[in-house]
Motif scaffolding. Sequence first.
Motif, PDB file in Angstrom:
ATOM      1  N   ILE A  16      -0.091  18.861   4.182  1.00  0.00           N
ATOM      2  CA  ILE A  16       0.790  17.701   4.354  1.00  0.00           C
ATOM      3  C   ILE A  16       1.175  17.158   2.981  1.00  0.00           C
ATOM      4  N   ASP A  17       2.470  17.074   2.730  1.00  0.00           N
ATOM      5  CA  ASP A  17       2.946  16.530   1.459  1.00  0.00           C
ATOM      6  C   ASP A  17       3.964  15.427   1.712  1.00  0.00           C
ATOM      7  N   ALA A  18       3.694  14.255   1.140  1.00  0.00           N
ATOM      8  CA  ALA A  18       4.641  13.145   1.186  1.00  0.00           C
ATOM      9  C   ALA A  18       5.352  13.134  -0.161  1.00  0.00           C
ATOM     10  N   MET A  19       6.677  13.038  -0.120  1.00  0.00           N
ATOM     11  CA  MET A  19       7.430  13.085  -1.370  1.00  0.00           C
ATOM     12  C   MET A  19       8.636  12.155  -1.338  1.00  0.00           C
ATOM     13  N   VAL A  20       8.971  11.668  -2.509  1.00  0.00           N
ATOM     14  CA  VAL A  20      10.130  10.792  -2.655  1.00  0.00           C
ATOM     15  C   VAL A  20      11.390  11.631  -2.480  1.00  0.00           C
ATOM     16  N   SER A  21      12.309  11.139  -1.649  1.00  0.00           N
ATOM     17  CA  SER A  21      13.585  11.838  -1.465  1.00  0.00           C
ATOM     18  C   SER A  21      14.719  11.137  -2.207  1.00  0.00           C
ATOM     19  N   SER A  22      14.595   9.829  -2.425  1.00  0.00           N
ATOM     20  CA  SER A  22      15.590   9.096  -3.222  1.00  0.00           C
ATOM     21  C   SER A  22      15.054   7.715  -3.573  1.00  0.00           C
ATOM     22  N   ILE A  23      15.607   7.169  -4.657  1.00  0.00           N
ATOM     23  CA  ILE A  23      15.222   5.834  -5.107  1.00  0.00           C
ATOM     24  C   ILE A  23      16.483   5.064  -5.479  1.00  0.00           C
ATOM     25  N   GLU A  24      16.524   3.824  -5.042  1.00  0.00           N
ATOM     26  CA  GLU A  24      17.623   2.920  -5.395  1.00  0.00           C
ATOM     27  C   GLU A  24      16.985   1.715  -6.087  1.00  0.00           C
ATOM     28  N   ILE A  25      17.388   1.445  -7.331  1.00  0.00           N
ATOM     29  CA  ILE A  25      16.802   0.348  -8.097  1.00  0.00           C
ATOM     30  C   ILE A  25      17.901  -0.584  -8.594  1.00  0.00           C
ATOM     31  N   ALA A  26      17.680  -1.883  -8.397  1.00  0.00           N
ATOM     32  CA  ALA A  26      18.561  -2.909  -8.967  1.00  0.00           C
ATOM     33  C   ALA A  26      17.765  -3.626 -10.053  1.00  0.00           C
ATOM     34  N   TYR A  27      18.254  -3.545 -11.284  1.00  0.00           N
ATOM     35  CA  TYR A  27      17.590  -4.181 -12.420  1.00  0.00           C
ATOM     36  C   TYR A  27      18.116  -5.602 -12.560  1.00  0.00           C
ATOM     37  N   LYS A  28      17.207  -6.578 -12.596  1.00  0.00           N
ATOM     38  CA  LYS A  28      17.604  -7.988 -12.614  1.00  0.00           C
ATOM     39  C   LYS A  28      17.253  -8.688 -13.930  1.00  0.00           C
ATOM     40  N   THR A  29      15.972  -8.821 -14.234  1.00  0.00           N
ATOM     41  CA  THR A  29      15.499  -9.504 -15.442  1.00  0.00           C
ATOM     42  C   THR A  29      14.557  -8.565 -16.182  1.00  0.00           C
ATOM     43  N   PRO A  30      14.853  -8.232 -17.436  1.00  0.00           N
ATOM     44  CA  PRO A  30      14.004  -7.274 -18.141  1.00  0.00           C
ATOM     45  C   PRO A  30      12.617  -7.810 -18.463  1.00  0.00           C
ATOM     46  N   LYS A  83      10.326 -14.676 -12.080  1.00  0.00           N
ATOM     47  CA  LYS A  83      11.692 -14.134 -12.005  1.00  0.00           C
ATOM     48  C   LYS A  83      11.647 -12.693 -11.528  1.00  0.00           C
ATOM     49  N   LEU A  84      12.596 -12.365 -10.652  1.00  0.00           N
ATOM     50  CA  LEU A  84      12.713 -11.004 -10.141  1.00  0.00           C
ATOM     51  C   LEU A  84      13.151 -10.081 -11.272  1.00  0.00           C
ATOM     52  N   SER A  85      12.380  -9.049 -11.512  1.00  0.00           N
ATOM     53  CA  SER A  85      12.704  -8.079 -12.555  1.00  0.00           C
ATOM     54  C   SER A  85      13.480  -6.899 -11.971  1.00  0.00           C
ATOM     55  N   ILE A  86      12.945  -6.322 -10.899  1.00  0.00           N
ATOM     56  CA  ILE A  86      13.671  -5.257 -10.197  1.00  0.00           C
ATOM     57  C   ILE A  86      13.419  -5.347  -8.705  1.00  0.00           C
ATOM     58  N   LYS A  87      14.348  -4.764  -7.979  1.00  0.00           N
ATOM     59  CA  LYS A  87      14.223  -4.605  -6.534  1.00  0.00           C
ATOM     60  C   LYS A  87      14.524  -3.137  -6.262  1.00  0.00           C
ATOM     61  N   ALA A  88      13.659  -2.484  -5.496  1.00  0.00           N
ATOM     62  CA  ALA A  88      13.839  -1.045  -5.263  1.00  0.00           C
ATOM     63  C   ALA A  88      13.618  -0.678  -3.810  1.00  0.00           C
ATOM     64  N   LYS A  89      14.289   0.383  -3.425  1.00  0.00           N
ATOM     65  CA  LYS A  89      14.117   0.981  -2.104  1.00  0.00           C
ATOM     66  C   LYS A  89      13.792   2.446  -2.357  1.00  0.00           C
ATOM     67  N   VAL A  90      12.567   2.838  -2.011  1.00  0.00           N
ATOM     68  CA  VAL A  90      12.098   4.197  -2.265  1.00  0.00           C
ATOM     69  C   VAL A  90      11.961   4.919  -0.927  1.00  0.00           C
ATOM     70  N   ASN A  91      12.764   5.942  -0.737  1.00  0.00           N
ATOM     71  CA  ASN A  91      12.727   6.738   0.492  1.00  0.00           C
ATOM     72  C   ASN A  91      11.797   7.921   0.298  1.00  0.00           C
ATOM     73  N   ALA A  92      10.901   8.100   1.253  1.00  0.00           N
ATOM     74  CA  ALA A  92       9.955   9.216   1.203  1.00  0.00           C
ATOM     75  C   ALA A  92      10.002   9.967   2.525  1.00  0.00           C
ATOM     76  N   VAL A  93       9.757  11.263   2.438  1.00  0.00           N
ATOM     77  CA  VAL A  93       9.676  12.097   3.632  1.00  0.00           C
ATOM     78  C   VAL A  93       8.334  12.826   3.615  1.00  0.00           C
ATOM     79  N   VAL A  94       7.955  13.322   4.767  1.00  0.00           N
ATOM     80  CA  VAL A  94       6.702  14.061   4.900  1.00  0.00           C
ATOM     81  C   VAL A  94       7.026  15.486   5.331  1.00  0.00           C
TER      82      VAL A  94
END
Length: 136
Positions: free
Chosen positions: A53-67, A100-111
């Motif tokens: 069984i392998d879980a792996m990232v299929s895509s990542i979406e990142i919004a950079y807000k405050t460094p 303060k929000l630095s980043i917001k991300a959505k990480v999609n993973a599949v198995v």
Amino acid sequence: MYIYELELKVRDYECDIQGIVNNSVYQNYLEHTRHEFLEENHISFAELHEKGIDAMVSSIEIAYKTPLKPGDNFISKLYVTKEGVRYVFHQVIYRKSDNKLSIKAKVNAVVVIDGKLATALPEFDELVARSEVKSN
């Protein structure tokens, strides 16, 4: 809503010539948070892999807000949902000093089980259920 938090600190070598955390480093923070979260929930990538069984990232979406800058403490948070066959890790990073929000991300993973895309993994479905309970 968030079911897990991890506090970390920016190290000098993670910053670029502009004196802020390099954009690629945020993916390391996100991954480390997911791994710590799974470990705390007694889910081991090594043990899953031994079972085929392998879980792996299929895509990542990142919004950079405050460094973030060297020495900044920050809080990395997450919760998990499911969209079709994807497990979605909703992640944020907040600078601790001013929240303060630095980043917001959505990480999609599949198995993948024995080389084939799986529709579900009970261990991950339990994490989704915990996220749903927390948000209600």
